[in-house]
Scaffold this active site. Structure first.
Site, short mmCIF file in Angstrom:
data_model
loop_
_atom_site.label_atom_id
_atom_site.label_comp_id
_atom_site.label_asym_id
_atom_site.label_seq_id
_atom_site.Cartn_x
_atom_site.Cartn_y
_atom_site.Cartn_z
N SER A 67 0.78 -1.24 0.00
CA SER A 67 0.00 0.00 0.00
C SER A 67 0.81 1.29 0.00
CB SER A 67 -0.97 0.01 1.19
OG SER A 67 -2.12 -0.75 0.88
N LYS A 96 0.24 3.84 -2.73
CA LYS A 96 -0.72 4.96 -2.64
C LYS A 96 0.00 6.30 -2.53
CE LYS A 96 -4.51 2.25 -0.67
NZ LYS A 96 -3.89 0.93 -0.52
N SER A 132 -6.11 3.52 4.13
CA SER A 132 -5.50 2.75 3.05
C SER A 132 -6.57 2.25 2.09
CB SER A 132 -4.67 1.59 3.59
OG SER A 132 -3.70 1.18 2.65
#
Length: 501
Positions: free
Chosen positions: A79, A82, A322
């Site tokens: 993640s 991102k 997230s």
């Protein structure tokens, strides 16, 4: 006698002096480990895969790389991908960009009746909520509208037909993190299933939906128990009869109200049918059917426009929770704004790649497969990520929004328990990443004195540490930067060499 004692004393003093000099000549025996030694020690954990572990740390104060291990190894980012999406969204859209969801009409309005169609046009808004639809319905009612003679149409022409990143697995779960994407989306494309125990043991739980579109039906197989921890569960069944929300298990009598979020299979239908429900509730009758179109109706004109919060706030929410859904919506929004509709992932990711290259970020070995990090086809390097962190730190126009999108670790905020017992508590800005066997961390941390500020990236792929074990390794490294960060004069020669293209 006196001279004899004096000679003895002289010899003792001489030996003591030699001993003291010897001790002083070996300070390393007693010295605390350096910053580099502390990081090296953290990376000796047996649960790590040495060939699939990468660390890169840059002093933003001096511009020098202070630590580097496998900086050019392509690895899964999970993640922290991102952060790439966050930077690209701020660059292309700007912090004040707002999504727009529009209401249009065809035909003409006569008194309280629209002799035409009412259209809800999706703008890719990842923050459109059912309360927003209710407000739109109320405002239309306040304008004097009571009847729509034509259809209720969902215009989803902004995005292409893919409801997921093309590199994701086809099989999807019903959990919120796996929600589908769409030009017209609602409540993160999840429905809230509310559960509350009944007053009497043995009775079904009280169950309701928010929102509650007419095509969704509750199938309540649950009970209220006398005691226990509760076993209530929810699943969605899509079939020819519509959508059934099946509730099973139990909750104990007197227990608190619970909410279970389940993602929806058809975001466009979910949104437009929820809008119809709120129109009816507001007192507006739509006589025609509900339709979904990928071609904007001709001769339609805008009669209402809803704006989202600025994306500077949305990216904060995306990185705090997230949200995969929000990240993928951003990729397609970038494509829509820079290339045109229908927006595709391919066009969005090409724009992201262009952004990285124009900022001089080393993209050797990098593969961008989605915006969220969920795809296992993503590949980044530790150097690429620290290059990005450095570039964003130097962007006064969007850098502050980029930094504030990351969690303040240990500050007792939402999802910020890490580092709460650390000397670096509330000093660490970070984005975490987790997949099976993958743990990643990237962000910023100052030294204790504040004289140095570091950008760091830690990629632990194919590790056997478990969640906590991997966190411990990462935390040791970041804590060392804070507590020993004024050791930065001790530059690792290998790190300097690795930083040279």
């Amino acid at each position: 006698m006196f001279m004899f004692l004096q000679k003895i004393s002289t010899r003792i003093l001489l030996r003591f002096s030699l001993l003291l000099a010897g001790l002083l000549s070996y300070p390393a025996v007693f010295a605390a480990p350096t910053l580099i030694q502390t990081i090296d020690n953290a990376l000796t954990a047996k649960c790590l895969n040495a060939n699939r572990t990468a660390v890169n740390i840059v002093s933003l104060t001096t511009g020098r790389t202070v630590y580097s291990r496998n900086p050019q190894s392509p690895l899964l980012p999970a993640s922290i991908m991102k952060l790439v999406t966050t930077a690209a969204a701020l660059h292309y859209l700007g912090p004040e960009y707002r999504y727009k969801t529009k209401v249009l009409q065809t035909g003409r309005r006569l008194s309280d009746t629209l002799q035409g169609d009412l259209i809800l046009m999706g703008g890719g808004d990842s923050k459109l909520l059912h309360t927003d639809l209710w407000q739109i319905a109320q405002d239309l009612k306040a304008s004097g509208l009571n009847f729509v003679e034509g259809r209720l149409i969902a215009d989803v022409s902004l995005f292409d037909g893919y409801d997921r990143a093309p590199t994701w697995d086809v099989e999807r779960s019903q959990r919120p993190f796996d929600a589908k994407i769409g030009a017209l989306s609602l409540d993160l494309n999840t429905v809230a299933v509310k559960l509350r125990p009944a007053d009497k043991v043995g009775d079904p739980l009280n169950v309701w939906l928010e929102p509650a579109p007419a095509y969704m039906h509750i199938e309540n197989r649950s009970t209220t128990a006398a005691k226990g921890n509760g076993t209530a569960g929810v699943r969605r069944i899509d079939d020819a009869q519509g959508v059934r929300i099946v509730v099973t298990g139990n909750l104990p009598q007197g227990d608190y109200e619970r909410t279970v979020f389940v993602n929806v299979d058809d975001p466009s239908r979910y949104t437009i049918e929820s809008f119809r429900t709120y129109l009816v509730k507001a007192g507006i009758t739509v006589r025609g059917n509900t339709e979904i179109t990928t071609v904007s109706p001709a001769n339609a004109r805008v009669i209402y426009e809803h704006e989202s919060p600025p994306i500077s706030l949305i990216i904060k929410e995306m990185n705090t929770y997230s949200s995969n859904f929000m990240a993928e919506q951003f990729i397609k929004t970038i494509a829509a704004e820079k290339v045109g509709k229908p927006a595709t992932h391919l066009n969005g990711l090409k724009q992201v790649a262009d952004f990285l290259q124009t900022h001089g970020i080393n993209t050797q070995g990098v593969m961008l497969a989605d915006g969220s990090g969920l795809s296992k086809q993503n590949q980044i390097t530790a150097r690429m990520m620290t290059d990005l962190l450095t570039a964003m730190h130097n962007r006064f126009d969007i850098g502050p929004d980029f930094v504030t999108s990351m969690r303040v670790m240990g500050a007792f905020g939402l999802h910020s328990n890490r580092f709460k017992n650390s000397a670096a508590r509330a000093q660490v800005r970070a984005k975490t990443g987790t997949l099976n066997g993958v743990s990643t961390l990237a962000g910023y941390v100052p030294s204790n004195s504040g004289r140095n500020l570091y950008a760091y990236t830690i990629l632990l792929n194919d590790n056997r540490c478990g969640y906590k074990g991997a966190d411990d390794v990462e935390d040791q490294i970041v804590n060392a930067l804070f507590t020993q960060g004024d050791d930065s004069a001790l530059i690792n020669a290998n790190a300097q060499a690795a930083a040279t293209p």
